[in-house]
Design a protein around this motif. Structure first.
Motif, mmCIF file in Angstrom:
data_model
loop_
_atom_site.group_PDB
_atom_site.id
_atom_site.type_symbol
_atom_site.label_atom_id
_atom_site.label_comp_id
_atom_site.label_asym_id
_atom_site.label_seq_id
_atom_site.Cartn_x
_atom_site.Cartn_y
_atom_site.Cartn_z
ATOM 1 N N LEU A 55 29.931 43.817 -60.934
ATOM 2 C CA LEU A 55 30.767 42.720 -60.447
ATOM 3 C C LEU A 55 29.964 41.959 -59.405
ATOM 4 C CD1 LEU A 55 33.821 41.623 -60.562
ATOM 5 C CD2 LEU A 55 33.960 42.593 -58.280
ATOM 6 N N VAL A 56 29.844 40.643 -59.587
ATOM 7 C CA VAL A 56 29.169 39.818 -58.576
ATOM 8 C C VAL A 56 30.238 39.048 -57.811
ATOM 9 C CG1 VAL A 56 27.504 37.983 -58.144
ATOM 10 C CG2 VAL A 56 27.034 39.671 -59.913
ATOM 11 N N ASP A 57 30.462 39.448 -56.575
ATOM 12 C CA ASP A 57 31.417 38.843 -55.637
ATOM 13 C C ASP A 57 32.877 39.163 -55.955
ATOM 14 O OD1 ASP A 57 29.510 37.779 -53.963
ATOM 15 O OD2 ASP A 57 29.408 35.856 -55.023
ATOM 16 N N MET A 58 33.656 39.187 -54.891
ATOM 17 C CA MET A 58 35.110 39.369 -55.024
ATOM 18 C C MET A 58 35.760 38.486 -53.982
ATOM 19 S SD MET A 58 37.773 40.609 -56.441
ATOM 20 C CE MET A 58 38.843 39.303 -55.801
ATOM 21 N N ARG A 121 48.160 44.149 -46.177
ATOM 22 C CA ARG A 121 48.369 45.588 -46.071
ATOM 23 C C ARG A 121 47.095 46.258 -45.555
ATOM 24 N NH1 ARG A 121 49.001 48.105 -50.938
ATOM 25 N NH2 ARG A 121 47.827 46.437 -51.929
ATOM 26 N N THR A 122 47.297 47.490 -45.091
ATOM 27 C CA THR A 122 46.176 48.301 -44.602
ATOM 28 C C THR A 122 46.111 49.542 -45.471
ATOM 29 O OG1 THR A 122 46.502 47.470 -42.381
ATOM 30 C CG2 THR A 122 45.335 49.553 -42.557
ATOM 31 N N HIS A 123 44.876 50.002 -45.765
ATOM 32 C CA HIS A 123 44.740 51.215 -46.571
ATOM 33 C C HIS A 123 45.323 52.394 -45.778
ATOM 34 C CE1 HIS A 123 42.874 54.587 -48.718
ATOM 35 N NE2 HIS A 123 42.756 53.740 -49.737
ATOM 36 N N PRO A 124 46.270 53.152 -46.373
ATOM 37 C CA PRO A 124 46.994 54.165 -45.589
ATOM 38 C C PRO A 124 46.079 55.227 -44.957
ATOM 39 C CG PRO A 124 47.511 54.327 -47.952
ATOM 40 C CD PRO A 124 46.743 53.066 -47.757
ATOM 41 N N GLU A 125 45.033 55.677 -45.682
ATOM 42 C CA GLU A 125 44.154 56.691 -45.082
ATOM 43 C C GLU A 125 42.916 56.085 -44.428
ATOM 44 O OE1 GLU A 125 44.448 58.214 -48.819
ATOM 45 O OE2 GLU A 125 46.522 58.408 -48.140
ATOM 46 N N GLY A 126 42.329 55.089 -45.122
ATOM 47 C CA GLY A 126 41.078 54.506 -44.606
ATOM 48 C C GLY A 126 41.283 53.617 -43.395
ATOM 49 N N GLN A 127 42.535 53.179 -43.181
ATOM 50 C CA GLN A 127 42.864 52.321 -42.029
ATOM 51 C C GLN A 127 42.052 51.025 -41.982
ATOM 52 O OE1 GLN A 127 45.488 52.761 -39.816
ATOM 53 N NE2 GLN A 127 45.975 54.304 -41.358
ATOM 54 N N TYR A 128 41.630 50.532 -43.173
ATOM 55 C CA TYR A 128 40.986 49.216 -43.207
ATOM 56 C C TYR A 128 41.937 48.254 -43.905
ATOM 57 C CZ TYR A 128 39.717 51.084 -47.852
ATOM 58 O OH TYR A 128 39.754 51.650 -49.096
ATOM 59 N N LYS A 129 41.843 46.977 -43.517
ATOM 60 C CA LYS A 129 42.704 45.955 -44.122
ATOM 61 C C LYS A 129 42.297 45.743 -45.573
ATOM 62 C CE LYS A 129 43.621 43.369 -39.909
ATOM 63 N NZ LYS A 129 43.083 42.249 -39.139
ATOM 64 N N LEU A 130 43.287 45.458 -46.416
ATOM 65 C CA LEU A 130 43.026 45.270 -47.843
ATOM 66 C C LEU A 130 42.939 43.782 -48.167
ATOM 67 C CD1 LEU A 130 45.445 48.031 -49.145
ATOM 68 C CD2 LEU A 130 42.952 48.066 -49.310
ATOM 69 N N PHE A 131 41.751 43.351 -48.568
ATOM 70 C CA PHE A 131 41.520 41.952 -48.943
ATOM 71 C C PHE A 131 40.285 41.913 -49.819
ATOM 72 C CE2 PHE A 131 39.187 42.911 -45.109
ATOM 73 C CZ PHE A 131 37.921 42.415 -45.366
ATOM 74 N N GLY A 132 40.233 41.041 -50.787
ATOM 75 C CA GLY A 132 39.016 40.854 -51.590
ATOM 76 C C GLY A 132 38.371 42.164 -51.998
ATOM 77 N N ILE A 133 37.144 42.359 -51.547
ATOM 78 C CA ILE A 133 36.340 43.510 -51.967
ATOM 79 C C ILE A 133 36.971 44.842 -51.540
ATOM 80 C CG2 ILE A 133 34.804 43.266 -49.948
ATOM 81 C CD1 ILE A 133 33.805 44.537 -53.414
ATOM 82 N N THR A 134 37.561 44.902 -50.337
ATOM 83 C CA THR A 134 38.106 46.194 -49.878
ATOM 84 C C THR A 134 39.344 46.565 -50.681
ATOM 85 O OG1 THR A 134 39.576 45.322 -48.152
ATOM 86 C CG2 THR A 134 37.281 45.704 -47.521
ATOM 87 N N GLU A 135 40.098 45.557 -51.145
ATOM 88 C CA GLU A 135 41.275 45.864 -51.965
ATOM 89 C C GLU A 135 40.848 46.241 -53.382
ATOM 90 O OE1 GLU A 135 44.340 42.843 -52.374
ATOM 91 O OE2 GLU A 135 45.787 44.426 -52.875
#
Ligand SMILES: [Zn+2]
Length: 413
Positions: A55-58, A121-135
């Motif tokens: 995948l190139v970019d999100m 939203r925030t990842h329940p365990e990872g505690q990082y915000k969910l957007f683009g690549i992280t989601e």
């Protein structure tokens, strides 16, 4: 005979939905590149000839209602990352079990990696915000994540300690991106690597390196470093350590060669100086020689007016230009002039884009009519084994059926 008829009918049913055609499934030997239309930024899903995926970019820009941007596609009921996950599940040979072998983030802008401002939203365990690549990475497992790295020319970990500094402005997603990487490394075995300029092995086939020896992905440039034309060294370094440089210049670029076929994509590198002319000291001018002639190229910087200088266009001479657009400014009128000019290079060429804003379409007028084969939808580039020929399919982006709307055939150079 009866059995054959039944088989043909079953095949017909499989590829036809209510009289509309589905993209024939990917098969071993094909190189498929899907430019996914989300209206929110770049996302391109590659199936390599052995089935490895990239995948190139999100990208995921905040939704805007000022009338200048593209609408969310197919709608805003899901985030861009959720739609891309849905798309990958549709076309990956493993369906809902899909795994991404490689992910490349060309550079750190929201339309290429997502924007933390968009996170709901925030990842329940990872505690990082969910957007683009992280989601997306929290829905579709990723094996290897590659980006330009955060320490050249400016060390972002140092700069992040002063978030109000000009170099960090608009890059607020880092804290969550780095948290995402650490969490995925620990829990899912994600491998994170910096893009290695000059390498022809960082993105390698996984199950068919010998069978498809005529397939390579070469890492052309990143952070202003440019690879040698015929070797794997860094031939030029544009920026000094500690220099503050606009992020677009630092994009990663790759060239895919498959037999006779060549393809280029290079993020948002610019090519036009502030007076509007070809800038020989721009990243495009540094990059053009190492790219060389290609069959298909994506537009740098979405075809924004600071891109596709004459020297760059004359060097690449693609038969097909692909644009990934999200605003009325994509592409600039003068960019369309340069890439379609027979004075810059001879021969036919076709233009495709995921989205052409109606106001820009009106503004471009005849130029758009004459040169654009398609101005909406998902764009699928399919290269046949040995790279002798390739097709462009346009898939409907208004529904999740994603049926084929148009098809074009080309011969490689
Ligand atoms: Zn961009």
């Amino acid at each position: 005979m009866k059995l054959l008829k039944y088989f043909l009918f079953a095949l017909f049913l499989q590829t036809t939905v209510m009289g509309q055609t589905q993209l024939p499934a990917w098969q071993k030997g094909l190189l498929d590149i899907h430019f996914i239309s989300t209206g929110r930024g770049n996302a391109a899903f590659y199936l390599l000839p052995d089935g490895a995926s990239l995948l190139v970019d999100m990208g995921e820009l905040p939704l805007n209602n000022d009338g200048r941007g593209s609408p969310a596609v197919p709608d805003s009921s899901k985030s861009a990352a959720q739609w891309v996950a849905d798309y990958i599940h549709h076309f990956h040979p493993l369906g809902n079990q899909a795994v991404l072998d490689y992910v490349l983030i060309t550079h750190y802008h929201g339309d290429h990696m997502g924007s933390a401002r968009e996170a709901r939203r925030t990842h329940p365990e990872g505690q990082y915000k969910l957007f683009g690549i992280t989601e997306l990475g929290s829905i579709v497992p990723m094996r290897k994540l590659i980006d330009r790295g955060y320490d050249h020319p400016l060390d972002f970990r140092e700069a992040a300690k002063e978030p109000r500094s000009s170099s960090m402005r608009g890059l607020g997603q880092f804290e969550d991106y780095w948290k995402f990487i650490e969490y995925q490394k620990k829990t899912n075995g994600l491998i994170y690597e910096k893009f290695r300029v000059g390498s022809v092995t960082q993105f390698h086939l996984i199950n068919g390196r010998e069978e498809f020896a005529d397939f390579t992905i070469k890492n052309l440039f990143a952070n202003g470093d440019v690879a040698g034309i015929s070797d794997t060294t860094v031939a030029m370094r544009k920026f000094k350590k500690g220099e503050q440089v606009d992020e677009n210049n630092l994009s990663c670029g790759i060239k895919i060669s498959y037999g006779k076929f060549d393809f280029y994509t290079g993020g948002d590198i610019p090519g036009i100086g502030h007076t509007g002319g070809c800038d020989f000291f721009s990243m495009e001018s540094y990059a053009a020689p190492v790219i060389g002639q290609v069959d298909v190229a994506t537009l740098n910087h979405h075809g924004n007016r600071d891109s596709q200088n004459e020297y760059f266009v004359r060097t690449l001479q693609p038969r097909v230009w692909i644009g990934q657009s999200w605003t009325v400014r994509h592409p600039g009128e003068e960019v369309v002039r340069r890439i379609t000019s027979r004075f810059v290079y001879p021969g036919e060429r076709d233009l495709f884009t995921n989205f052409l804003h109606p106001a820009n379409q009106t503004f471009l007028g005849n130029m758009a009519e004459e040169h654009y084969q398609s101005i909406s939808g998902h764009i699928v580039l399919r290269v046949q084994a040995k790279g002798e020929t390739y097709d462009i399919y346009i898939l409907d982006d208004k529904t999740t059926e994603r049926t084929v709307v148009k098809q074009f055939n080309y011969k490689s150079r």
